[in-house]
Design a protein around this motif. Structure first.
Motif, PDB file in Angstrom:
ATOM      1  N   GLN A   1      -9.455   6.721 -11.028  1.00  0.00           N
ATOM      2  CA  GLN A   1      -9.051   5.336 -10.858  1.00  0.00           C
ATOM      3  C   GLN A   1      -7.541   5.250 -10.768  1.00  0.00           C
ATOM      4  OE1 GLN A   1     -10.807   2.980 -14.009  1.00  0.00           O
ATOM      5  NE2 GLN A   1     -12.494   2.499 -12.657  1.00  0.00           N
ATOM      6  N   VAL A   2      -7.071   4.438  -9.846  1.00  0.00           N
ATOM      7  CA  VAL A   2      -5.639   4.217  -9.676  1.00  0.00           C
ATOM      8  C   VAL A   2      -5.339   2.729  -9.791  1.00  0.00           C
ATOM      9  CG1 VAL A   2      -5.279   6.264  -8.228  1.00  0.00           C
ATOM     10  CG2 VAL A   2      -5.820   4.083  -7.147  1.00  0.00           C
ATOM     11  N   SER A   3      -4.115   2.428 -10.171  1.00  0.00           N
ATOM     12  CA  SER A   3      -3.648   1.050 -10.210  1.00  0.00           C
ATOM     13  C   SER A   3      -3.000   0.736  -8.876  1.00  0.00           C
ATOM     14  CB  SER A   3      -2.621   0.867 -11.324  1.00  0.00           C
ATOM     15  OG  SER A   3      -3.215   1.104 -12.569  1.00  0.00           O
ATOM     16  N   VAL A   4      -3.470  -0.307  -8.218  1.00  0.00           N
ATOM     17  CA  VAL A   4      -2.898  -0.714  -6.936  1.00  0.00           C
ATOM     18  C   VAL A   4      -2.090  -1.981  -7.170  1.00  0.00           C
ATOM     19  CG1 VAL A   4      -3.358  -1.292  -4.535  1.00  0.00           C
ATOM     20  CG2 VAL A   4      -4.874   0.292  -5.731  1.00  0.00           C
ATOM     21  N   LEU A   5      -0.824  -1.939  -6.778  1.00  0.00           N
ATOM     22  CA  LEU A   5       0.083  -3.072  -6.952  1.00  0.00           C
ATOM     23  C   LEU A   5       0.370  -3.676  -5.585  1.00  0.00           C
ATOM     24  CD1 LEU A   5       2.628  -1.292  -9.331  1.00  0.00           C
ATOM     25  CD2 LEU A   5       0.556  -2.556  -9.952  1.00  0.00           C
ATOM     26  N   TYR A   6       0.252  -4.980  -5.484  1.00  0.00           N
ATOM     27  CA  TYR A   6       0.473  -5.678  -4.218  1.00  0.00           C
ATOM     28  C   TYR A   6       1.724  -6.538  -4.344  1.00  0.00           C
ATOM     29  CZ  TYR A   6      -4.407  -4.387  -3.574  1.00  0.00           C
ATOM     30  OH  TYR A   6      -5.580  -3.687  -3.472  1.00  0.00           O
ATOM     31  N   PHE A   7       2.578  -6.474  -3.327  1.00  0.00           N
ATOM     32  CA  PHE A   7       3.818  -7.234  -3.340  1.00  0.00           C
ATOM     33  C   PHE A   7       3.897  -8.141  -2.123  1.00  0.00           C
ATOM     34  CE2 PHE A   7       4.593  -3.473  -5.867  1.00  0.00           C
ATOM     35  CZ  PHE A   7       5.228  -3.986  -6.976  1.00  0.00           C
ATOM     36  N   ALA A   8       4.552  -9.298  -2.297  1.00  0.00           N
ATOM     37  CA  ALA A   8       4.858 -10.237  -1.210  1.00  0.00           C
ATOM     38  C   ALA A   8       3.613 -10.533  -0.365  1.00  0.00           C
ATOM     39  CB  ALA A   8       6.026  -9.718  -0.376  1.00  0.00           C
ATOM     40  N   ARG A   9       3.700 -10.307   0.929  1.00  0.00           N
ATOM     41  CA  ARG A   9       2.603 -10.651   1.857  1.00  0.00           C
ATOM     42  C   ARG A   9       1.304  -9.925   1.501  1.00  0.00           C
ATOM     43  NH1 ARG A   9       0.030 -13.825   5.000  1.00  0.00           N
ATOM     44  NH2 ARG A   9      -0.498 -13.211   7.115  1.00  0.00           N
ATOM     45  N   SER A  10       1.401  -8.678   1.038  1.00  0.00           N
ATOM     46  CA  SER A  10       0.167  -7.962   0.687  1.00  0.00           C
ATOM     47  C   SER A  10      -0.544  -8.645  -0.483  1.00  0.00           C
ATOM     48  CB  SER A  10       0.446  -6.486   0.378  1.00  0.00           C
ATOM     49  OG  SER A  10       1.190  -6.334  -0.813  1.00  0.00           O
ATOM     50  N   ALA A  11       0.217  -9.210  -1.426  1.00  0.00           N
ATOM     51  CA  ALA A  11      -0.396  -9.943  -2.541  1.00  0.00           C
ATOM     52  C   ALA A  11      -1.065 -11.212  -2.048  1.00  0.00           C
ATOM     53  CB  ALA A  11       0.662 -10.272  -3.598  1.00  0.00           C
ATOM     54  N   GLU A  12      -0.428 -11.880  -1.075  1.00  0.00           N
ATOM     55  CA  GLU A  12      -1.039 -13.085  -0.499  1.00  0.00           C
ATOM     56  C   GLU A  12      -2.355 -12.741   0.185  1.00  0.00           C
ATOM     57  OE1 GLU A  12       1.688 -15.037   2.160  1.00  0.00           O
ATOM     58  OE2 GLU A  12       3.338 -14.817   0.744  1.00  0.00           O
ATOM     59  N   LEU A  13      -2.356 -11.666   0.969  1.00  0.00           N
ATOM     60  CA  LEU A  13      -3.557 -11.298   1.722  1.00  0.00           C
ATOM     61  C   LEU A  13      -4.671 -10.782   0.816  1.00  0.00           C
ATOM     62  CD1 LEU A  13      -1.862  -9.568   4.783  1.00  0.00           C
ATOM     63  CD2 LEU A  13      -3.045 -11.767   4.777  1.00  0.00           C
ATOM     64  N   ALA A  14      -4.302 -10.043  -0.225  1.00  0.00           N
ATOM     65  CA  ALA A  14      -5.312  -9.504  -1.140  1.00  0.00           C
ATOM     66  C   ALA A  14      -5.794 -10.560  -2.132  1.00  0.00           C
ATOM     67  CB  ALA A  14      -4.742  -8.298  -1.894  1.00  0.00           C
ATOM     68  N   GLY A  15      -4.945 -11.567  -2.385  1.00  0.00           N
ATOM     69  CA  GLY A  15      -5.320 -12.604  -3.327  1.00  0.00           C
ATOM     70  C   GLY A  15      -5.072 -12.225  -4.769  1.00  0.00           C
ATOM     71  N   LEU A  16      -4.361 -11.134  -5.012  1.00  0.00           N
ATOM     72  CA  LEU A  16      -4.018 -10.725  -6.360  1.00  0.00           C
ATOM     73  C   LEU A  16      -2.801  -9.809  -6.329  1.00  0.00           C
ATOM     74  CD1 LEU A  16      -5.931  -7.716  -7.378  1.00  0.00           C
ATOM     75  CD2 LEU A  16      -7.066  -9.139  -5.730  1.00  0.00           C
ATOM     76  N   ARG A  17      -2.236  -9.557  -7.495  1.00  0.00           N
ATOM     77  CA  ARG A  17      -1.017  -8.751  -7.576  1.00  0.00           C
ATOM     78  C   ARG A  17      -1.290  -7.318  -8.001  1.00  0.00           C
ATOM     79  NH1 ARG A  17       2.999 -11.035  -6.261  1.00  0.00           N
ATOM     80  NH2 ARG A  17       4.737 -10.176  -7.416  1.00  0.00           N
ATOM     81  N   CYS A  18      -2.392  -7.084  -8.718  1.00  0.00           N
ATOM     82  CA  CYS A  18      -2.728  -5.715  -9.101  1.00  0.00           C
ATOM     83  C   CYS A  18      -4.212  -5.622  -9.433  1.00  0.00           C
ATOM     84  CB  CYS A  18      -1.875  -5.245 -10.275  1.00  0.00           C
ATOM     85  SG  CYS A  18      -2.157  -6.156 -11.793  1.00  0.00           S
ATOM     86  N   GLU A  19      -4.700  -4.403  -9.338  1.00  0.00           N
ATOM     87  CA  GLU A  19      -6.095  -4.132  -9.686  1.00  0.00           C
ATOM     88  C   GLU A  19      -6.269  -2.633  -9.855  1.00  0.00           C
ATOM     89  OE1 GLU A  19      -8.937  -5.043  -6.576  1.00  0.00           O
ATOM     90  OE2 GLU A  19      -7.512  -4.413  -5.050  1.00  0.00           O
ATOM     91  N   THR A  20      -7.392  -2.248 -10.398  1.00  0.00           N
ATOM     92  CA  THR A  20      -7.735  -0.842 -10.544  1.00  0.00           C
ATOM     93  C   THR A  20      -8.857  -0.530  -9.571  1.00  0.00           C
ATOM     94  OG1 THR A  20      -7.110  -0.892 -12.871  1.00  0.00           O
ATOM     95  CG2 THR A  20      -8.525   0.921 -12.162  1.00  0.00           C
ATOM     96  N   LEU A  21      -8.679   0.545  -8.795  1.00  0.00           N
ATOM     97  CA  LEU A  21      -9.694   0.965  -7.828  1.00  0.00           C
ATOM     98  C   LEU A  21     -10.101   2.405  -8.095  1.00  0.00           C
ATOM     99  CD1 LEU A  21      -8.339  -0.396  -4.413  1.00  0.00           C
ATOM    100  CD2 LEU A  21     -10.123  -1.383  -5.850  1.00  0.00           C
ATOM    101  N   SER A  22     -11.367   2.692  -7.852  1.00  0.00           N
ATOM    102  CA  SER A  22     -11.850   4.065  -7.929  1.00  0.00           C
ATOM    103  C   SER A  22     -11.792   4.674  -6.541  1.00  0.00           C
ATOM    104  CB  SER A  22     -13.295   4.095  -8.438  1.00  0.00           C
ATOM    105  OG  SER A  22     -13.352   3.667  -9.768  1.00  0.00           O
ATOM    106  N   VAL A  23     -11.055   5.771  -6.422  1.00  0.00           N
ATOM    107  CA  VAL A  23     -10.925   6.480  -5.147  1.00  0.00           C
ATOM    108  C   VAL A  23     -11.063   7.970  -5.427  1.00  0.00           C
ATOM    109  CG1 VAL A  23      -9.469   4.707  -4.076  1.00  0.00           C
ATOM    110  CG2 VAL A  23      -8.397   6.587  -5.330  1.00  0.00           C
ATOM    111  N   PRO A  24     -11.357   8.762  -4.391  1.00  0.00           N
ATOM    112  CA  PRO A  24     -11.435  10.213  -4.607  1.00  0.00           C
ATOM    113  C   PRO A  24     -10.107  10.767  -5.137  1.00  0.00           C
ATOM    114  CG  PRO A  24     -12.354   9.633  -2.472  1.00  0.00           C
ATOM    115  CD  PRO A  24     -11.706   8.381  -3.025  1.00  0.00           C
ATOM    116  N   ARG A  25     -10.190  11.826  -5.929  1.00  0.00           N
ATOM    117  CA  ARG A  25      -8.977  12.420  -6.502  1.00  0.00           C
ATOM    118  C   ARG A  25      -8.096  13.018  -5.415  1.00  0.00           C
ATOM    119  NH1 ARG A  25      -7.574  17.426  -9.371  1.00  0.00           N
ATOM    120  NH2 ARG A  25      -5.869  16.853 -10.747  1.00  0.00           N
ATOM    121  N   GLU A  26      -8.707  13.683  -4.441  1.00  0.00           N
ATOM    122  CA  GLU A  26      -7.959  14.228  -3.313  1.00  0.00           C
ATOM    123  C   GLU A  26      -8.289  13.396  -2.084  1.00  0.00           C
ATOM    124  OE1 GLU A  26      -8.269  18.418  -2.730  1.00  0.00           O
ATOM    125  OE2 GLU A  26      -7.834  18.865  -4.829  1.00  0.00           O
ATOM    126  N   ILE A  27      -7.247  12.818  -1.509  1.00  0.00           N
ATOM    127  CA  ILE A  27      -7.443  11.881  -0.405  1.00  0.00           C
ATOM    128  C   ILE A  27      -6.153  11.853   0.404  1.00  0.00           C
ATOM    129  CG2 ILE A  27      -6.667   9.914  -1.793  1.00  0.00           C
ATOM    130  CD1 ILE A  27      -8.870   8.221  -0.457  1.00  0.00           C
TER     131      ILE A  27
END
Length: 83
Positions: A1-27
Protein backbone atom coordinates in the motif's frame (compact mmCIF):
# COMPACT_ATOMS: atom_id res chain seq x y z
CA UNK A 1 0.00 0.00 0.00
CA UNK A 2 1.20 3.48 -0.87
CA UNK A 3 0.00 6.93 0.10
CA UNK A 4 -1.07 8.95 -2.92
CA UNK A 5 -1.04 12.73 -2.50
CA UNK A 6 -2.97 14.94 -4.91
CA UNK A 7 -2.14 18.60 -5.44
CA UNK A 8 -3.93 21.49 -7.18
CA UNK A 9 -5.82 20.32 -10.30
CA UNK A 10 -5.19 16.64 -9.56
CA UNK A 11 -6.92 17.08 -6.17
CA UNK A 12 -9.87 18.73 -7.90
CA UNK A 13 -10.16 15.91 -10.43
CA UNK A 14 -9.72 13.13 -7.87
CA UNK A 15 -12.03 14.80 -5.37
CA UNK A 16 -9.60 14.32 -2.49
CA UNK A 17 -6.13 15.31 -1.33
CA UNK A 18 -4.75 11.94 -0.23
CA UNK A 19 -5.59 8.28 0.00
CA UNK A 20 -4.01 4.87 0.42
CA UNK A 21 -3.96 2.52 -2.58
CA UNK A 22 -2.89 -1.08 -2.92
CA UNK A 23 -0.57 -1.55 -5.89
CA UNK A 24 2.00 -4.19 -6.85
CA UNK A 25 5.35 -3.85 -5.07
CA UNK A 26 7.23 -3.83 -8.38
CA UNK A 27 5.58 -1.66 -10.99
CA UNK A 28 6.67 0.75 -13.69
CA UNK A 29 5.89 4.42 -13.24
CA UNK A 30 3.46 4.30 -16.18
CA UNK A 31 1.66 1.26 -14.74
CA UNK A 32 1.40 3.03 -11.39
CA UNK A 33 -0.16 6.08 -13.10
CA UNK A 34 -2.61 3.75 -14.89
CA UNK A 35 -3.58 2.13 -11.56
CA UNK A 36 -4.29 5.58 -10.11
CA UNK A 37 -6.33 6.58 -13.18
CA UNK A 38 -8.42 3.39 -12.82
CA UNK A 39 -9.53 4.70 -9.43
CA UNK A 40 -9.92 8.31 -10.63
CA UNK A 41 -10.59 8.28 -14.41
CA UNK A 42 -10.83 12.08 -14.60
CA UNK A 43 -7.09 12.29 -13.91
CA UNK A 44 -6.52 11.08 -17.47
CA UNK A 45 -7.26 14.68 -18.51
CA UNK A 46 -3.92 15.86 -17.10
CA UNK A 47 -1.74 12.88 -18.02
CA UNK A 48 0.56 14.84 -20.36
CA UNK A 49 0.94 17.73 -17.92
CA UNK A 50 1.49 15.99 -14.61
CA UNK A 51 4.70 15.65 -12.62
CA UNK A 52 4.94 12.41 -10.71
CA UNK A 53 7.02 12.06 -7.56
CA UNK A 54 7.79 8.86 -5.68
CA UNK A 55 9.43 9.21 -2.26
CA UNK A 56 9.91 12.92 -3.02
CA UNK A 57 11.90 12.23 -6.22
CA UNK A 58 10.56 13.20 -9.62
CA UNK A 59 9.82 10.29 -11.92
CA UNK A 60 8.99 10.33 -15.62
CA UNK A 61 5.97 8.33 -16.69
CA UNK A 62 7.41 5.39 -18.60
CA UNK A 63 9.21 2.09 -18.26
CA UNK A 64 11.19 2.97 -15.14
CA UNK A 65 10.71 0.13 -12.64
CA UNK A 66 9.75 1.23 -9.15
CA UNK A 67 10.16 -1.00 -6.12
CA UNK A 68 7.63 0.33 -3.65
CA UNK A 69 7.68 -0.17 0.09
CA UNK A 70 4.55 -0.07 2.28
CA UNK A 71 3.81 3.53 3.18
CA UNK A 72 5.79 5.09 0.32
CA UNK A 73 4.44 8.45 -0.84
CA UNK A 74 3.43 9.05 -4.42
CA UNK A 75 2.61 12.66 -5.32
CA UNK A 76 0.60 13.77 -8.34
CA UNK A 77 1.64 17.34 -9.11
CA UNK A 78 0.05 19.17 -12.04
CA UNK A 79 1.89 22.10 -13.62
CA UNK A 80 2.08 25.14 -11.40
CA UNK A 81 1.62 28.51 -13.10
CA UNK A 82 3.77 31.36 -11.90
CA UNK A 83 2.96 34.99 -11.81
Amino acid sequence: QVSVLYFARSAELAGLRCETLSVPREITSLQLWEEIVKVHPRLALIRDQVIFAVRQEYVLLGDQLLVLQPGDEVAIIPPISGG
